[in-house]
Motif scaffolding. Structure first.
Motif, mmCIF file in Angstrom:
data_model
loop_
_atom_site.group_PDB
_atom_site.id
_atom_site.type_symbol
_atom_site.label_atom_id
_atom_site.label_comp_id
_atom_site.label_asym_id
_atom_site.label_seq_id
_atom_site.Cartn_x
_atom_site.Cartn_y
_atom_site.Cartn_z
ATOM 1 N N GLU A 545 8.913 -2.373 0.638
ATOM 2 C CA GLU A 545 8.856 -0.975 1.065
ATOM 3 C C GLU A 545 7.417 -0.478 1.116
ATOM 4 N N GLN A 546 6.613 -0.870 0.108
ATOM 5 C CA GLN A 546 5.206 -0.468 0.105
ATOM 6 C C GLN A 546 4.471 -1.075 1.295
ATOM 7 N N PHE A 547 4.715 -2.360 1.565
ATOM 8 C CA PHE A 547 4.077 -3.018 2.709
ATOM 9 C C PHE A 547 4.501 -2.360 4.019
ATOM 10 N N HIS A 548 5.789 -1.985 4.107
ATOM 11 C CA HIS A 548 6.313 -1.412 5.353
ATOM 12 C C HIS A 548 5.688 -0.059 5.664
ATOM 13 N N TYR A 549 5.598 0.830 4.682
ATOM 14 C CA TYR A 549 5.135 2.194 4.939
ATOM 15 C C TYR A 549 3.612 2.323 4.926
ATOM 16 N N PHE A 552 2.489 -1.759 7.638
ATOM 17 C CA PHE A 552 3.125 -2.144 8.887
ATOM 18 C C PHE A 552 3.284 -0.962 9.847
ATOM 19 N N CYS A 553 3.755 0.184 9.316
ATOM 20 C CA CYS A 553 3.953 1.357 10.194
ATOM 21 C C CYS A 553 2.637 1.835 10.806
ATOM 22 N N PRO A 554 1.548 1.987 10.025
ATOM 23 C CA PRO A 554 0.266 2.348 10.662
ATOM 24 C C PRO A 554 -0.195 1.321 11.688
ATOM 25 N N LEU A 555 -0.018 0.044 11.367
ATOM 26 C CA LEU A 555 -0.415 -0.990 12.317
ATOM 27 C C LEU A 555 0.407 -0.900 13.596
ATOM 28 N N ARG A 556 1.684 -0.618 13.475
ATOM 29 C CA ARG A 556 2.535 -0.498 14.653
ATOM 30 C C ARG A 556 2.117 0.696 15.513
ATOM 31 N N CYS A 561 -0.473 2.746 20.337
ATOM 32 C CA CYS A 561 -1.478 3.610 20.945
ATOM 33 C C CYS A 561 -2.386 2.825 21.877
ATOM 34 N N LYS A 562 -2.815 1.656 21.451
ATOM 35 C CA LYS A 562 -3.673 0.821 22.272
ATOM 36 C C LYS A 562 -2.956 0.367 23.539
ATOM 37 N N VAL A 563 -1.684 0.024 23.415
ATOM 38 C CA VAL A 563 -0.919 -0.407 24.580
ATOM 39 C C VAL A 563 -0.797 0.729 25.592
ATOM 40 N N ARG A 564 -0.532 1.956 25.094
ATOM 41 C CA ARG A 564 -0.437 3.107 26.002
ATOM 42 C C ARG A 564 -1.771 3.373 26.697
ATOM 43 N N SER A 565 -2.868 3.214 25.950
ATOM 44 C CA SER A 565 -4.188 3.433 26.542
ATOM 45 C C SER A 565 -4.455 2.436 27.663
ATOM 46 N N VAL A 566 -4.126 1.187 27.415
ATOM 47 C CA VAL A 566 -4.341 0.151 28.442
ATOM 48 C C VAL A 566 -3.478 0.423 29.659
#
Length: 573
Positions: A545-549, A552-556, A561-566
């Motif tokens: 749960e700690q790893f996920h929130y 992982f969530c910030p990385l996602r 965001c980067k994909v939308r920018s491209v």
């Protein structure tokens, strides 16, 4: 209807194959096996034919189209192991020599081991002094013709028997003298038993040599015996390592590694180069099987062995039979009437004749005999220790071999020796260079060691089939190249670089594959709604749960965001 029946018959014939197995007395056993028949089925047929119960010491050997010898694996299909076209030809041989052959339970087993060791003596793999050679030959003579009878055995009668590839008149007289005066009254079974007891004490009992080269480029022969691992070089045994000191065996390509751990935590790695990768793999498999058979207490202790430290590289092999201790315990429980033994007697043999109808062999063998020119060792000295500087001791239940000295003719006053695979040195030494039976490659290496030229004087009979003229020309070309050097240095560096590059690429590929699998598992854990107990337990852990929130969530979000920018840039352009 007729065409359907004929097509069915042809398919049935395609599923069956004819096999011919040459036995130790050179008789042949022919049978038909199904296409999917395992090696164990064929071996059981043979043992039933021979009325043999103590069968774990024996095996079936064959030669592939590349002239590489193999032991038939009982857990695999016979047809898939035989690369040649049917009908198949194989040989029934002793695979694991008994530690004490005289202790075998049944006479039929002792007789078959006797035939194998008699072949070893004839082909020069069993080394002995003159006195021992005469005694062993006298035992064979007594077993085959019985007591000396002046009416049946005229002067020089022992010269008509061929115990070794060649021998002198002096040795023949010594054999006849022992037969006349010391062995009278012994039955064939008693003579064979005494023969086994004597042979078991010799240094090269059970040796089946494999040709190799050491790191210095010197020719050598590696062998596995009931007592351990042996290295023969020239006419000396330079290493003897007990089975409990061998910690590991592996191979890579043509390179064979033996890891040794001796007293005082001394660890040594012996490295040798085989002629071909196939020969090296055969050497490795023989070592794995011999160590398992002689060293382990139970077959349940046998483990699958890999030829490499990396799980994704190399060959994997597992010995599938029983071990020596279990075989002896099983033999002690045999209770049956001794089976009848049909001894070969005076029947001439094609590859290991007991009697030759003609004059004694001279220094130049007759054309019909399979032979090669070899160097002659003069004189006889007692076996002595090999003064080798390596920390691996060369001690054993016997000592070293004598160096060869050339000679040009046979002198009956000289002492006698047993030499080479297919022949016997002309009457003057008993310490042969060991060479394996029915392997021309080994004969050529033996001749190279002894300083003899690499020309072939007489024809060679293969264990499998006699080659055609075209095949013989090809074989001569291959053997000529082999004479010039096995495992030479030419191209070695390039080969090693290629192997290193392939290893790095393989490691990189596996690493990428593992990372990809872990990524898929992570996505399944975090993004899917699979309600599996395994995934549910992982999701409920505080660490996940700690790893996920926190990670992982910030990385996602960053990645989205980067994909939308491209994508927006692509749309604008």
């Amino acid at each position: 209807m007729l065409s359907r029946w004929m097509s069915g018959s042809s398919r049935s014939l395609e599923r069956e194959h004819s096999c011919t197995v040459r036995l130790l007395d050179d008789s042949e056993y022919t049978c038909t096996i199904q296409r999917d028949a395992k090696g164990q089925y064929l071996f059981d047929l043979l043992c039933h034919h021979l009325n043999l119960l103590e069968k774990d010491y024996f095996g079936i050997r064959f030669v592939d189209p590349d002239k590489q010898r193999h032991w038939l694996e009982f857990t695999k299909s016979v047809v898939k192991q035989m690369r040649a076209q049917p009908p198949f030809t194989m040989c029934f041989r002793v695979k694991f020599y008994p530690t004490d052959p005289a202790a075998l339970k049944e006479e039929i087993t002792r007789y078959l081991v006797f035939l194998q060791i008699k072949r070893d003596l004839y082909h020069g793999r069993l080394l002995c002094k003159t006195s021992d050679a005469a005694l062993l030959a006298a035992y064979i003579l007594q077993a085959e013709i019985g007591d000396y009878d002046p009416g049946k055995h005229p002067e020089g009668y022992s010269s008509k028997f061929q115990f070794f590839p060649k021998h002198s008149e002096k040795l023949e007289r010594k054999i006849a003298e022992i037969h006349k005066t010391e062995l009278s009254g012994q039955t064939p079974a008693t003579s064979e038993l005494n023969f086994l007891r004597k042979a078991q004490t010799l240094e090269t009992y059970g040796v089946d040599p494999h040709p190799c080269k050491d790191v210095s480029g010197n020719a050598a022969f590696l062998a596995f015996t009931p007592f351990g691992f042996v290295v023969l070089q020239g006419n000396k045994r330079i290493h003897f390592i007990k089975w409990n000191e061998v910690t590991k065996m592996k191979f890579e390509g043509k390179t064979f590694y033996l890891y040794v751990s001796q007293k005082e935590e001394k660890k040594i790695v012996l490295t040798y180069f085989a002629p071909t990768p196939e020969a090296c793999k055969h050497l490795w498999k023989c070592g794995i099987e011999n160590q398992a058979f002689y060293k382990l207490e139970k077959s349940s202790q046998v483990r699958t062995v890999s030829s490499s430290n990396l799980f994704f590289k190399g060959s994997r092999f597992r010995y599938s039979g029983r071990v020596a201790k279990e075989v002896m315990e099983s033999s002690a429980k045999i209770k049956r009437e001794p089976p009848e033994i049909h001894r070969a007697g005076l029947v001439p043999s094609r590859s290991c004749p007991s009697i030759t109808h003609g004059p004694r062999l001279t220094s130049v063998p007759r054309t019909r005999r399979r032979a090669v020119h070899i160097s002659i060792m003069e004189g006889l000295e007692s076996l002595r220790d090999s003064a080798h500087s390596t920390p691996v001791r060369s001690a054993s239940h016997s000592d070293a071999f004598l160096p060869p000295v050339r000679s040009s003719r046979v002198d009956s006053s000289e002492r006698v020796a047993i030499i080479s695979d297919e022949i016997y040195s002309p009457a003057d030494s008993v310490l042969p260079t060991p060479v394996a039976e029915h392997s021309l490659e080994l004969m050529l290496l033996s001749r190279q060691i002894n300083g003899a030229p690499c020309s072939i004087e007489e024809e060679k009979e293969s264990e499998a089939n006699t080659p055609t003229a075209t095949e013989a020309d090809e074989m001569r070309g291959e053997f000529k190249a082999l004479c010039q050097g096995v495992g030479g240095t030419g191209g070695t560096q390039a080969t090693q670089v290629n192997k290193f590059v392939l290893s790095v690429l393989r490691l990189l590929l596996v690493t990428v594959g593992l990372l990809f699998v872990l990524l898929l598992l992570l996505i399944i854990l975090t993004e899917s709604d699979l309600d599996v107990a395994f995934f549910r337990d992982i999701r409920q852990t505080p660490e996940f749960e700690q790893f996920h929130y926190q990670y992982f969530c910030p990385l996602r979000r960053w990645f989205a965001c980067k994909v939308r920018s491209v994508l927006s840039l692509l749309i604008d352009t």
